[in-house]
Design an enzyme around this catalytic site. Structure first.
Site, PDB file in Angstrom:
ATOM      1  N   CYS A 182     -10.955 -10.469  21.299  1.00 36.18           N
ATOM      2  CA  CYS A 182     -10.235  -9.737  20.261  1.00 36.18           C
ATOM      3  C   CYS A 182      -8.966  -9.101  20.808  1.00 36.18           C
ATOM      4  O   CYS A 182      -8.230  -8.452  20.064  1.00 36.18           O
ATOM      5  CB  CYS A 182     -11.119  -8.663  19.644  1.00 36.18           C
ATOM      6  SG  CYS A 182     -11.670  -7.432  20.836  1.00 36.18           S
ATOM      7  N   CYS A 196       0.831  -1.205   0.000  1.00 33.14           N
ATOM      8  CA  CYS A 196       0.000   0.000   0.000  1.00 33.14           C
ATOM      9  C   CYS A 196       0.864   1.252   0.000  1.00 33.14           C
ATOM     10  O   CYS A 196       1.741   1.406   0.860  1.00 33.14           O
ATOM     11  CB  CYS A 196      -0.915   0.002   1.224  1.00 33.14           C
ATOM     12  SG  CYS A 196      -1.934   1.492   1.359  1.00 33.14           S
ATOM     13  N   TYR A 246     -22.917 -10.374  26.132  1.00 33.76           N
ATOM     14  CA  TYR A 246     -22.468  -9.376  25.151  1.00 33.76           C
ATOM     15  C   TYR A 246     -22.895  -9.882  23.772  1.00 33.76           C
ATOM     16  O   TYR A 246     -22.093  -9.977  22.843  1.00 33.76           O
ATOM     17  CB  TYR A 246     -20.948  -9.172  25.215  1.00 33.76           C
ATOM     18  CG  TYR A 246     -20.385  -9.085  26.615  1.00 33.76           C
ATOM     19  CD1 TYR A 246     -20.335  -7.871  27.284  1.00 33.76           C
ATOM     20  CD2 TYR A 246     -19.906 -10.218  27.267  1.00 33.76           C
ATOM     21  CE1 TYR A 246     -19.815  -7.780  28.577  1.00 33.76           C
ATOM     22  CE2 TYR A 246     -19.389 -10.145  28.550  1.00 33.76           C
ATOM     23  CZ  TYR A 246     -19.347  -8.932  29.202  1.00 33.76           C
ATOM     24  OH  TYR A 246     -18.829  -8.860  30.472  1.00 33.76           O
ATOM     25  N   CYS A 300      -0.915   6.518   6.885  1.00 36.96           N
ATOM     26  CA  CYS A 300      -2.134   5.930   7.432  1.00 36.96           C
ATOM     27  C   CYS A 300      -1.811   5.008   8.606  1.00 36.96           C
ATOM     28  O   CYS A 300      -0.856   4.234   8.553  1.00 36.96           O
ATOM     29  CB  CYS A 300      -2.855   5.151   6.337  1.00 36.96           C
ATOM     30  SG  CYS A 300      -4.227   4.129   6.922  1.00 36.96           S
ATOM     31  N   CYS A 352      -8.230   2.045  -0.525  1.00 38.34           N
ATOM     32  CA  CYS A 352      -7.777   1.289   0.644  1.00 38.34           C
ATOM     33  C   CYS A 352      -7.663  -0.173   0.241  1.00 38.34           C
ATOM     34  O   CYS A 352      -8.668  -0.803  -0.116  1.00 38.34           O
ATOM     35  CB  CYS A 352      -8.749   1.455   1.808  1.00 38.34           C
ATOM     36  SG  CYS A 352      -8.334   0.448   3.264  1.00 38.34           S
TER      37      CYS A 352
END
Length: 477
Positions: free
Chosen positions: A430, A116, A335, A124, A212
């Site tokens: 996560c 990228c 959750y 970024c 992107c």
């Protein structure tokens, strides 16, 4: 995870990154009568150090030390490299410094040229590992998980039932130099001239882009980067994988007027209210339709759904394989979001089984009740888990699934869950640090880790998803 950012970058401190030490409140201080003159602390931003890079750290950087012993957390480098690091944050009295690798003197064999053009020092902030081979990225994530398990839970990979690997999602195993286009939700930042970009690392500054690489095809085909967005602060694009639904959520600047949205594909438009922060439908559907485990799920007003196209399927499969639900059992889905795990559990528990889901997001609760309305033995409660569960009247459960926010469930919630005596618990995480902390709390509550699996559902970034299956440490419990 129920609060994964919808942006490829956040501009905020990410969970697991090094934090400044808290002040020692209550420490006795001797105050003399004379005036103490405060002296400004020297900023080290811009200083450069030639260093050898050490191990990877949680947060998308590696650790290095200067010849004076200063600790550097360096982005855009790899373990074993010799580099010039330029300080991006920190002062002479800082406990550690943040830096970017601006010159590679001796490169790692795992280094590739970032595919990228918008990735690199000062650019970024969305991708942490564009400069690493795909296999090396997964190995680095595995090293972070192992370190966090050892440091915070006192567990080796063997003790956690983990083979040490981080598994790529289906279709993501690509050769070096290629990038999987996986991100189905992208929040673009808009500058004052209406140009589209993404935020730089730990900054509100914007890197202007025209594409992107990690954006999913359904996002890219909208053509958001091709036009200007005057008076907008952000434009978020959502491309459902369970349908052809496409959605754009506009956040105007203060007093800004909505533009006429004309994109390359049909799209629903929503806006964020500058006064109450609510998301309101402008035209089209107020939701997108997703698909997982042979069920369709409505996800409304930019609500949470896993960002990778394969994530929902991958996680449901791992959770169900680990729990092995039996007919007639009682399960908790904590959750629960729009009801992903609750729906899969209910289908397997049968007519005599029951599922209680708890979710704090009001719109997510509405969606979950809609999504699971055909399952009479499922109940969804609105509120925080630590508040709803104590007043639910539930004193025991057979199975528990929890998919907490990035900060984890916490000691008190884990203590309450352990007291329910579930035969198996599935913890979807996560953040490796939060997972490790909570696993230590579960051990105090009498549970051990049976298996742990790790999935690379966020390629090119430092994020990784784990599924841990726990069971009572003592037989017969």
């Amino acid at each position: 995870m129920q609060n994964e950012s919808t942006s490829p970058q956040t501009g905020e401190t990410q969970a697991g990154e090094p934090q400044a030490e808290e002040s020692q409140a209550g420490t006795p201080q001797t105050v003399e009568s004379q005036t103490v003159e405060s002296r400004p602390v020297e900023s080290l931003v811009g200083h450069e150090y030639e260093v050898e890079v050490g191990p990877v750290a949680h947060g998308g950087h590696c650790i290095a030390r200067t010849s004076e012993g200063r600790v550097l957390f360096v982005r855009h480098t790899l373990p074993g490299e010799k580099i010039v690091a330029r300080v991006t944050d920190g002062a002479a009295d800082s406990r550690f410094l943040r830096a970017d690798a601006v010159q590679i003197i001796e490169a790692s064999k795992d280094r590739v040229k970032a595919p990228c053009p918008f990735a690199g020092p000062g650019k970024c902030g969305g991708c942490d590992w564009q400069h690493a081979k795909p296999g090396a990225q997964r190995r680095l994530k595995g090293e972070v998980i192992a370190e966090q398990l050892q440091h915070l839970a006192g567990l080796t990979p063997e003790e956690a039932g983990w083979d040490g690997t981080v598994v790529p999602a289906e279709g993501d195993k690509l050769p070096p130099g290629e990038v999987p286009a996986w991100r189905t939700r992208v929040q673009y930042a808009i500058d004052e001239d209406g140009r589209v970009g993404l935020r730089k690392h730990r900054s509100h500054d914007i890197e202007i882009i025209d594409h992107c690489l990690i954006a999913a095809p359904g996002v890219t085909e909208l053509g958001i980067e091709k036009q200007d967005w005057p008076q907008m602060a952000t434009v978020e694009a959502i491309a459902a994988t369970g349908s052809n639904d496409r959605q754009v959520i506009l956040t105007p600047r203060s007093g800004g007027r909505l533009p006429l949205v004309e994109l390359d594909k049909p799209v629903s438009v929503l806006r964020v209210d500058e006064h109450d922060g609510g998301v309101h439908r402008v035209h089209g559907r107020g939701f997108v339709r997703e698909r997982a485990d042979d069920r369709t799920y409505r996800v409304g007003s930019g609500g949470f759904w896993q960002v990778h196209p394969q994530a929902a399927y991958t996680l449901v499969k791992a959770v169900m394989q680990g729990l092995m639900p039996r007919k007639g059992e009682m399960a908790l889905d904590l959750y629960c979001g729009v009801g992903l795990f609750a729906g899969s559990l209910a289908e397997r528990l049968g007519e005599k089984g029951a599922v209680l889901g708890i979710e704090s997001g009001k719109r997510a609760v509405e969606d979950a009740r809609h999504n699971l309305k055909d399952l009479e033995r499922v109940r969804i409660e609105h509120g925080k888990v630590d508040q709803v569960l104590p007043r639910s009247g539930i004193t025991e459960a057979d199975l528990i699934v929890l998919d907490p926010p990035r900060a984890g469930a916490g000691k008190q919630t884990v203590k309450r869950l352990a007291a329910l005596g579930a035969r198996r618990i599935a913890y979807v995480a996560c953040d490796p640090a939060a997972l490790a902390r909570d696993l230590a709390y579960f051990r105090e509550g009498g549970y051990k880790v049976r298996t742990l699996r790790a999935f690379d559902l966020f390629p090119m970034t430092h994020h990784v998803e784990c599924v841990a299956i726990l069971e009572p440490a003592e037989k017969g419990r």
